[in-house]
Motif scaffolding. Structure first.
Motif, mmCIF file in Angstrom:
data_model
loop_
_atom_site.group_PDB
_atom_site.id
_atom_site.type_symbol
_atom_site.label_atom_id
_atom_site.label_comp_id
_atom_site.label_asym_id
_atom_site.label_seq_id
_atom_site.Cartn_x
_atom_site.Cartn_y
_atom_site.Cartn_z
ATOM 1 N N TYR A 1 0.818 -1.214 0.000
ATOM 2 C CA TYR A 1 0.000 0.000 0.000
ATOM 3 C C TYR A 1 0.857 1.273 0.000
ATOM 4 C CZ TYR A 1 -4.700 -1.959 1.059
ATOM 5 O OH TYR A 1 -5.912 -2.593 1.008
ATOM 6 N N ARG A 2 2.116 1.155 0.405
ATOM 7 C CA ARG A 2 2.915 2.372 0.585
ATOM 8 C C ARG A 2 3.736 2.748 -0.649
ATOM 9 N NH1 ARG A 2 6.065 -0.904 4.386
ATOM 10 N NH2 ARG A 2 5.132 0.284 6.076
ATOM 11 N N ASN A 3 3.534 2.064 -1.759
ATOM 12 C CA ASN A 3 4.324 2.347 -2.956
ATOM 13 C C ASN A 3 3.753 3.556 -3.692
ATOM 14 O OD1 ASN A 3 5.773 2.401 -5.322
ATOM 15 N ND2 ASN A 3 5.540 0.221 -5.760
ATOM 16 N N PRO A 4 4.417 4.711 -3.684
ATOM 17 C CA PRO A 4 3.877 5.919 -4.322
ATOM 18 C C PRO A 4 3.908 5.853 -5.847
ATOM 19 C CG PRO A 4 6.093 6.332 -3.522
ATOM 20 C CD PRO A 4 5.726 4.949 -3.053
ATOM 21 N N ASN A 5 4.599 4.870 -6.404
ATOM 22 C CA ASN A 5 4.657 4.739 -7.858
ATOM 23 C C ASN A 5 3.436 4.023 -8.432
ATOM 24 O OD1 ASN A 5 7.236 5.967 -8.057
ATOM 25 N ND2 ASN A 5 8.201 4.043 -7.417
ATOM 26 N N ASN A 6 2.638 3.422 -7.544
ATOM 27 C CA ASN A 6 1.417 2.759 -8.002
ATOM 28 C C ASN A 6 0.364 3.785 -8.369
ATOM 29 O OD1 ASN A 6 2.519 0.233 -7.598
ATOM 30 N ND2 ASN A 6 1.633 -0.016 -5.549
ATOM 31 N N TRP A 7 -0.562 3.389 -9.249
ATOM 32 C CA TRP A 7 -1.683 4.267 -9.584
ATOM 33 C C TRP A 7 -2.729 4.163 -8.470
ATOM 34 C CZ3 TRP A 7 -6.887 4.161 -9.971
ATOM 35 C CH2 TRP A 7 -7.491 5.233 -10.648
ATOM 36 N N TYR A 8 -3.285 5.295 -8.063
ATOM 37 C CA TYR A 8 -4.340 5.251 -7.047
ATOM 38 C C TYR A 8 -5.336 6.377 -7.278
ATOM 39 C CZ TYR A 8 -1.935 9.097 -4.617
ATOM 40 O OH TYR A 8 -1.356 10.292 -4.299
ATOM 41 N N GLN A 9 -6.523 6.172 -6.765
ATOM 42 C CA GLN A 9 -7.547 7.216 -6.787
ATOM 43 C C GLN A 9 -8.139 7.336 -5.404
ATOM 44 O OE1 GLN A 9 -10.150 7.544 -10.176
ATOM 45 N NE2 GLN A 9 -11.926 7.963 -8.876
ATOM 46 N N GLY A 10 -8.283 8.577 -4.925
ATOM 47 C CA GLY A 10 -8.769 8.836 -3.584
ATOM 48 C C GLY A 10 -7.750 9.634 -2.801
ATOM 49 N N SER A 11 -7.945 9.732 -1.512
ATOM 50 C CA SER A 11 -7.088 10.558 -0.652
ATOM 51 C C SER A 11 -5.950 9.747 -0.055
ATOM 52 C CB SER A 11 -7.930 11.165 0.487
ATOM 53 O OG SER A 11 -8.967 11.970 -0.039
ATOM 54 N N TRP A 12 -4.722 10.207 -0.299
ATOM 55 C CA TRP A 12 -3.523 9.692 0.378
ATOM 56 C C TRP A 12 -2.992 10.861 1.187
ATOM 57 C CZ3 TRP A 12 0.631 6.115 -2.198
ATOM 58 C CH2 TRP A 12 1.639 5.839 -1.276
ATOM 59 N N VAL A 13 -3.417 10.951 2.437
ATOM 60 C CA VAL A 13 -3.135 12.120 3.265
ATOM 61 C C VAL A 13 -2.060 11.842 4.302
ATOM 62 C CG1 VAL A 13 -4.159 13.844 4.811
ATOM 63 C CG2 VAL A 13 -5.498 12.939 2.911
ATOM 64 N N GLU A 14 -1.993 10.611 4.779
ATOM 65 C CA GLU A 14 -1.006 10.267 5.800
ATOM 66 C C GLU A 14 -0.159 9.086 5.326
ATOM 67 O OE1 GLU A 14 -2.644 8.437 9.367
ATOM 68 O OE2 GLU A 14 -4.599 8.336 8.375
ATOM 69 N N ALA A 15 1.031 8.972 5.902
ATOM 70 C CA ALA A 15 1.921 7.875 5.528
ATOM 71 C C ALA A 15 1.296 6.547 5.933
ATOM 72 C CB ALA A 15 3.270 8.049 6.216
ATOM 73 N N PRO A 16 1.139 5.595 5.008
ATOM 74 C CA PRO A 16 0.550 4.306 5.354
ATOM 75 C C PRO A 16 1.365 3.607 6.446
ATOM 76 C CG PRO A 16 0.643 4.571 2.971
ATOM 77 C CD PRO A 16 1.439 5.690 3.560
ATOM 78 N N THR A 17 0.698 3.178 7.492
ATOM 79 C CA THR A 17 1.396 2.530 8.610
ATOM 80 C C THR A 17 1.355 1.018 8.444
ATOM 81 O OG1 THR A 17 -0.617 2.738 9.920
ATOM 82 C CG2 THR A 17 1.069 4.410 10.232
#
Length: 539
Positions: free
Chosen positions: A415-431
């Motif tokens: 879940y923490r890979n920023p290179n993946n495509w995503y839609q929605g809110s990524w507001v905090e660092a995935p724990t």
């Protein structure tokens, strides 16, 4: 020499007295702690009736006071009525009970119970008996009990002005016990004998549709709870009651969306503010029972930080109407590793959807090497793979395309890979955990199309691994936090829930979110993530 012997004898005598006094104080103080022992609930044996009720109080300053009565005569309900807030005092409810066949002619049976300062029988021919903490009992002998379903057969204690009891045959008394405490201890009574709770069978609707509402991080308390960072902001946040506002939001979503099933993906209970977790559990269960919607629970890292561990909480959940929750295999790590089969429409006996629910535990068992949160254990991954492979043959018997989904609390490392495509809110660092136990690969290999989690309240995205060369294999989603008892913040974060709207006619899954505040009628980030039983890039 004689004086030395006498002096030594006096010193030994004083030492013995000090030890005895210390042990007495320690025993009393132990009673003042919040109850955590396994026998905290009354045993609901068929055929038992209540013959008397009382409340005992004790003080750490008085070595002769005790909150224990003769256990051969009285059953103590293991909940401190002060919820551990009385540093020097505590109180417990005790009941006398007998099997109906053991009642003697002279025995009295409790047929009604009320709370208050005034005698409820004043001006009538009914003789109410006073007990401590404002309890009034109406008792009668065995020959005059009338309808046995009206006889009080069990008692429990819940807390707070919003206390509810969803168990069949139970009712919470409106007036709290008259005690010098803010806990608002309330009695819940059951009349008649226990009613067997039937487990519902989730099934695809006649139109071929099935809607799942995912609710995460309710963070409910014992009592009303305090809001954390409500939106819109309030000048005085103390006026915002977290649990009523959270549950009103959930109630609204159930009413408007009419889901066929609810998945609660962890941190239903806020351990820090729920010294009686049962009270918090009953509040959310009552809403799902009201709408007659099946619901399934997995645990988060806060659910067992109150007075109940995971096993005790699951035991409660299994006794509630419309609950599909199960503890899972005892030889697999965690509590709540289980499978729900959603059957096909009409009278079909074949599974159309399979939902895998797994316990992601709490905090890292190896903080030095893997700081942060825990991970799915190897035997859980193996249980998942063997279960999936065992079910494949029966799943092929379904007349349409069978599909698999999974739900967890703590996100996977992917879940923490920023290179993946995503839609929605990524507001905090995935724990997500730092250790990767390979569950994502197992999900892909077993043809699970979507996995969805909770835990990070302000993240609500759905993510797809980027690989233009290959067919995408797995959607990884967040629910977003729903509860006002958990953190929000992050510049106006609005509480939300996620929906999976599934059309089995075309093996298609649409997903979207609904907000508690602002644009509350709209579907946020609606997109198709599965079509023809295959993962597709968002459209």
């Amino acid at each position: 020499m004689t004086r030395r012997i006498v002096r030594t004898g006096i010193q030994l005598g004083l030492l013995v007295l000090i030890i005895v006094f210390t042990l007495l104080i320690l025993d009393t103080k132990l009673e003042l702690l919040p109850a955590v022992i396994h026998d905290r609930l009354p045993a609901h044996h068929p055929g038992l009736v209540i013959t008397d009720v009382t409340v005992t109080t004790c003080s750490a300053l008085n070595i002769f006071s005790s909150c224990k009565l003769d256990s051969d005569l009285w059953h103590r309900i293991e909940k401190d009525l002060y919820l551990g807030t009385g540093w020097t005092s505590s109180a417990y409810l005790h009941v006398q009970r007998k099997k109906e066949e053991d009642l003697l002619p002279e025995d009295s049976i409790v047929i009604d119970l009320r709370m208050g300062r005034l005698d409820p029988g004043a001006g009538t021919d009914k003789k109410w008996e006073s007990r401590p903490a404002g309890i009034w009992l109406l008792r009668t002998d065995r020959s005059r009990t009338g309808d046995p379903q009206k006889v009080i057969t069990s008692l429990d204690v819940l807390f707070g002005a919003d206390a509810a009891d969803p168990r069949p045959g139970w009712e919470v008394k409106d007036t709290p016990l008259l005690l010098d405490t803010k806990s608002e201890a309330r009695l819940s009574i059951r009349r008649g004998h226990s009613i067997k709770v039937e487990r519902p069978t989730p099934r695809i609707r006649k139109d071929g549709r099935f809607k799942i509402m995912q609710v995460s991080d309710l963070h409910l308390s014992t009592g009303l709870g305090k809001c954390r960072e409500p939106v819109p902001p309030m000048d005085d946040e103390s006026k915002c009651e977290a649990d009523p506002r959270t549950l009103e939001f959930i109630d609204k979503m159930l009413d408007e969306e009419k889901p066929d099933m609810v998945v609660l993906s962890g941190d239903q209970v806020n351990g820090e503010t729920a010294p009686d977790a049962e009270t918090a559990i009953f509040k959310f269960a009552e809403i799902f029972i009201k709408y007659r919607v099946p619901y399934a629970v997995i645990f988060g890292n806060h659910d067992d930080e109150g007075n109940l561990d995971r096993s005790e909480t699951m035991e409660i959940m299994q006794q509630l109407p419309y609950s599909l929750s199960e503890p899972g295999p005892v030889d697999v790590d965690g509590v709540g590793n289980y499978i729900i089969e959603v059957l096909g429409r009409a009278s079909s006996t074949h599974s159309a959807l399979t939902l895998y629910l797994l316990d992601t535990h709490s905090y890292s068992p190896d903080e030095r090497q893997y700081h942060g949160y825990d991970w799915l254990k190897p035997n859980q991954v193996e249980w998942f793979k063997s279960s999936s492979q065992r079910l494949q043959k029966s799943h092929r018997e379904y007349t349409h395309i069978h599909m698999n989904l999974a739900f967890i609390h703590i996100p996977l490392p992917e879940y923490r890979n920023p290179n993946n495509w995503y839609q929605g809110s990524w507001v905090e660092a995935p724990t997500a955990p730092l250790y990767n136990s390979g569950f994502k690969d197992a999900l892909v290999n077993e043809n699970v199309l979507v996995v969805s989690c909770g835990h990070d309240h302000a993240n609500d995205y759905c993510m797809l691994e980027q690989n233009a060369e290959e067919q995408p294999s797995l959607w990884m989603c967040y629910a977003g936090g729903a509860g006002f008892g958990g953190y929000g913040g992050y510049g106006g974060y609005v509480r939300r829930v996620r929906f999976f709207d599934i059309d089995m006619n075309s093996a298609r899954i649409m997903t979207y979110k609904r907000l508690e505040y602002g644009d509350t009628r709209s579907r946020i980030d609606e997109m198709m993530i599965v079509d023809g039983g295959k993962v597709v890039r968002a459209s």
